[in-house]
Design a protein around this motif. Structure first.
Motif, PDB file in Angstrom:
ATOM      1  N   ARG A  19       0.808  -1.215  -0.031  1.00 44.55           N
ATOM      2  CA  ARG A  19       0.014   0.004   0.191  1.00 44.55           C
ATOM      3  C   ARG A  19       0.978   1.102  -0.151  1.00 44.55           C
ATOM      4  N   SER A  20       2.238   1.061   0.550  1.00 47.07           N
ATOM      5  CA  SER A  20       3.055   2.371   0.430  1.00 47.07           C
ATOM      6  C   SER A  20       3.187   2.738  -0.956  1.00 47.07           C
ATOM      7  N   ALA A  21       2.964   2.072  -1.875  1.00 47.19           N
ATOM      8  CA  ALA A  21       3.088   2.548  -3.487  1.00 47.19           C
ATOM      9  C   ALA A  21       2.325   3.885  -3.487  1.00 47.19           C
ATOM     10  N   GLY A  48       8.986  -4.034  -2.705  1.00 46.65           N
ATOM     11  CA  GLY A  48       8.982  -3.424  -4.132  1.00 46.65           C
ATOM     12  C   GLY A  48       7.942  -2.639  -4.589  1.00 46.65           C
ATOM     13  N   GLY A  49       7.135  -2.104  -3.643  1.00 46.54           N
ATOM     14  CA  GLY A  49       6.176  -1.058  -4.210  1.00 46.54           C
ATOM     15  C   GLY A  49       6.612  -0.056  -4.506  1.00 46.54           C
ATOM     16  N   TRP A  50       7.593   0.455  -4.132  1.00 43.72           N
ATOM     17  CA  TRP A  50       8.183   1.809  -4.584  1.00 43.72           C
ATOM     18  C   TRP A  50       9.113   1.588  -5.755  1.00 43.72           C
ATOM     19  N   GLN A  52       8.129  -0.661  -8.317  1.00 39.73           N
ATOM     20  CA  GLN A  52       7.040  -0.430  -9.370  1.00 39.73           C
ATOM     21  C   GLN A  52       6.730   0.903  -9.724  1.00 39.73           C
ATOM     22  N   VAL A  53       6.516   1.811  -8.581  1.00 36.50           N
ATOM     23  CA  VAL A  53       6.022   3.180  -8.823  1.00 36.50           C
ATOM     24  C   VAL A  53       7.018   3.929  -9.686  1.00 36.50           C
ATOM     25  N   ALA A  54       8.308   3.829  -9.207  1.00 35.85           N
ATOM     26  CA  ALA A  54       9.511   4.627  -9.897  1.00 35.85           C
ATOM     27  C   ALA A  54       9.686   4.207 -11.215  1.00 35.85           C
ATOM     28  N   ALA A  55       9.611   2.900 -11.576  1.00 35.19           N
ATOM     29  CA  ALA A  55       9.802   2.083 -12.668  1.00 35.19           C
ATOM     30  C   ALA A  55       8.751   2.701 -13.632  1.00 35.19           C
ATOM     31  N   GLU A  56       7.307   2.887 -13.190  1.00 33.22           N
ATOM     32  CA  GLU A  56       6.353   3.446 -14.233  1.00 33.22           C
ATOM     33  C   GLU A  56       6.691   4.839 -14.538  1.00 33.22           C
ATOM     34  N   GLU A  57       7.419   5.667 -13.649  1.00 37.14           N
ATOM     35  CA  GLU A  57       7.232   7.021 -13.798  1.00 37.14           C
ATOM     36  C   GLU A  57       8.572   7.403 -14.633  1.00 37.14           C
ATOM     37  N   VAL A  58       9.451   6.727 -14.513  1.00 38.12           N
ATOM     38  CA  VAL A  58      10.973   6.937 -15.249  1.00 38.12           C
ATOM     39  C   VAL A  58      10.747   6.453 -16.757  1.00 38.12           C
ATOM     40  N   GLY A  59      10.083   5.390 -17.026  1.00 35.18           N
ATOM     41  CA  GLY A  59       9.910   4.700 -18.067  1.00 35.18           C
ATOM     42  C   GLY A  59      11.002   3.723 -18.553  1.00 35.18           C
ATOM     43  N   PRO A  60      10.895   3.425 -19.655  1.00 42.82           N
ATOM     44  CA  PRO A  60      12.029   2.679 -20.238  1.00 42.82           C
ATOM     45  C   PRO A  60      13.362   3.302 -20.426  1.00 42.82           C
ATOM     46  N   VAL A  65      17.304   1.460  -9.346  1.00 45.36           N
ATOM     47  CA  VAL A  65      17.901   0.770  -8.583  1.00 45.36           C
ATOM     48  C   VAL A  65      17.593   0.404  -7.019  1.00 45.36           C
ATOM     49  N   GLY A  66      17.075  -0.927  -6.644  1.00 45.09           N
ATOM     50  CA  GLY A  66      16.677  -1.075  -5.143  1.00 45.09           C
ATOM     51  C   GLY A  66      17.647  -1.869  -4.632  1.00 45.09           C
TER      52      GLY A  66
END
Length: 258
Positions: A19-21, A48-50, A52-60, A65-66
């Motif tokens: 839910r922290s995402a 890994g919730g954050w 997931q959000v970071a990966a969506e926002e920065v895009g390909p 890095v976690g």
């Protein structure tokens, strides 16, 4: 419906691991942290919730890095790398720097919290300790102008932590995301615009003016850092006082009688 149920259920429905995402989404909306192509480091990243959000926002075009002592289950995202290890360990830092690259990270984020004891003063102190560790790692990996976000529990040591972070950035503010549980004392320190300048406000220097900017100010350089000097012309050598410092440039005024 209680707020914690709302975010828990949304996370399940929308495929987020925690839910922290939604806290990171709200922090991003408030402070404009994540952007396409950015390089992001997530400290204490499990589950890994954050990420997931970071990966969506920065895009390909971006990289995320976690780092965590726990194993992070692989994500279905090609722009995410994970490191299992202690973020303060030199070997872990070396791996992190290799993945981030020589340009450094644009953002360092941390949602770390201590194992709760129920004794508030102890839990607060441990949260501050973790936030300081994240801050120290950020100083090793953040590029000039980069941003930092760390979680901490409110309490007596918060101001000292802010006072230590503040000189390294343009400003630091407290943000309490709506997705935080109502009864929680957690908040996030958001530090914007890391300053890596070799000068500070109030410094007095003798400098050569090597160029003139678009606004007519003289331009001098200190270890590659650009200072705009009002009332100075190309070819002059002048004594100046630094009046303002930004992440990648600063301003100064003449203090000589020329």
């Amino acid at each position: 419906m209680a707020r914690k149920d709302e975010y828990y259920n949304r996370a399940k429905q929308e495929g987020y691991r925690a839910r922290s995402a939604y806290k990171l989404q709200q922090l991003d909306e408030t402070a404009n942290l994540l952007h396409r192509g950015a390089s992001v480091v997530d400290l204490g990243a499990a589950p890994g919730g954050w990420l997931q959000v970071a990966a969506e926002e920065v895009g390909p075009e971006g990289t995320v890095v976690g780092v965590d002592l726990q194993r992070i289950k692989s994500l279905d995202a090609e722009n995410v790398e994970t490191i299992r290890g202690d973020m303060t360990d030199e070997d872990t830092k070396s791996k992190l720097l290799d993945l981030v690259g020589e340009d450094g990270a644009d953002v360092v984020i941390s949602d770390m919290a201590p194992n709760m004891t129920g004794e508030y003063s102890l839990d607060h102190a441990r949260s501050v300790y973790l936030a300081r560790q994240a801050f120290e790692v950020a100083m090793d990996v953040l590029d000039a102008g980069g941003d930092l976000v760390v979680k901490v529990f409110d309490g007596q040591d918060l101001q000292d932590l802010k006072d230590d972070i503040d000189p390294e950035f343009q400003y630091v503010r407290e943000v309490r995301p709506q997705a935080s549980r109502k009864q929680s004392s957690e908040l996030y320190l958001v530090a914007k615009g890391r300053i890596t300048a070799p000068v500070s406000v109030g410094d007095e220097l003798e400098l050569d003016i090597t160029d003139v900017g678009n606004e007519g100010d003289g331009i001098a350089r200190v270890d590659g850092f650009t200072l705009f000097v009002s009332g100075a012309d190309e070819g002059e050598t002048v004594r100046v006082r630094v009046t303002d410092v930004k992440p990648k440039f600063g301003f100064a005024e003449r203090v000589d009688d020329s």
